[in-house]
Design an enzyme around this catalytic site. Structure first.
Site, mmCIF file in Angstrom:
data_model
loop_
_atom_site.group_PDB
_atom_site.id
_atom_site.type_symbol
_atom_site.label_atom_id
_atom_site.label_comp_id
_atom_site.label_asym_id
_atom_site.label_seq_id
_atom_site.Cartn_x
_atom_site.Cartn_y
_atom_site.Cartn_z
ATOM 1 N N HIS A 118 0.811 -1.213 0.000
ATOM 2 C CA HIS A 118 0.000 0.000 0.000
ATOM 3 C C HIS A 118 0.850 1.272 0.000
ATOM 4 C CE1 HIS A 118 -2.701 -2.840 2.504
ATOM 5 N NE2 HIS A 118 -3.016 -2.955 1.231
ATOM 6 N N LYS B 41 6.209 6.213 7.130
ATOM 7 C CA LYS B 41 5.772 5.296 8.185
ATOM 8 C C LYS B 41 6.972 4.798 8.976
ATOM 9 C CE LYS B 41 1.907 3.541 5.447
ATOM 10 N NZ LYS B 41 1.353 2.373 4.741
ATOM 11 N N TYR C 195 2.438 1.318 13.675
ATOM 12 C CA TYR C 195 3.256 2.223 12.878
ATOM 13 C C TYR C 195 2.752 3.649 12.985
ATOM 14 C CZ TYR C 195 -0.269 1.228 9.236
ATOM 15 O OH TYR C 195 -1.437 1.056 8.532
ATOM 16 N N ASP D 264 -6.656 -6.296 -1.722
ATOM 17 C CA ASP D 264 -5.249 -6.495 -2.094
ATOM 18 C C ASP D 264 -5.089 -7.508 -3.230
ATOM 19 O OD1 ASP D 264 -4.617 -4.644 -0.181
ATOM 20 O OD2 ASP D 264 -3.692 -6.060 1.207
#
Length: 182
Positions: free
Chosen positions: A61, A71, A131, A169
């Protein structure tokens, strides 16, 4: 706290200084001051956490500008294979991937800058991943790359055919057809 550069510019592994004794351990997983001394000046605005079972594969992603995200990924419980793919078209490592074992045991973190796709696979019975992000999520700017893109040749630490992957996904495009604006 120390930084380990990867072969991809700006993608770094961060290893905390861990203090252990008979009670257990203590470490700073994030300190703005210490990160700035390491040359990392990022204003994180959101923390995300996920729990997944063995065989789960999440990703790959990214978010396009102006909502692109940096991130800082770490594992609170379990083990994952964490993967970042360089989507910066002007980068000499465009289309290259980097993977690392992140675990509660090794306490390493991966700093994934804007311009990368990110994903992970769970190789322990369960894993809890947290994260930090420097930009808020915006559905209208999300994008992704299919985890089994043959041009990326990513070793997820499992047979991708056996992976537990979301419907979203499963239908992502290969890198050559993704809508990355980097």
């Amino acid at each position: 706290m120390k930084i380990e550069n990867t072969f991809i510019q700006d993608l770094v592994v961060i290893e905390p200084t861990v203090f252990e004794d008979e009670r257990g351990y203590f470490f700073e997983c994030y300190s703005k001051t210490k990160f700035e001394k390491l040359g990392i000046d990022i204003d994180f605005v959101q923390d995300n956490q996920s729990f997944s079972r063995k065989g789960t594969l999440r990703g790959l992603h990214y978010q396009n500008p102006p909502f692109a995200q940096t991130k800082l990924i770490r594992v609170l419980e379990g083990e994952i294979i964490d993967v970042a793919v360089d989507l910066r078209k002007d980068s000499p490592t465009y289309g290259k991937s980097f993977s690392i074992l992140l675990s509660a045991e090794n306490k390493k973190q991966l700093l994934v800058p804007q311009g990368f796709a990110h994903g992970f696979s769970v190789i322990s019975e369960t894993a809890t991943v947290i994260y930090k992000c420097d930009q808020f999520y915006n559905k209208g700017f999300e994008g992704g790359i299919k985890f089994d893109d043959p041009s990326l040749n990513i070793d997820w630490g499992m047979n991708p055919e056996d992976a537990i992957v979301s419907d979203k996904d499963q239908i992502l495009p290969f890198i050559e057809n993704c809508n990355s604006l980097f």
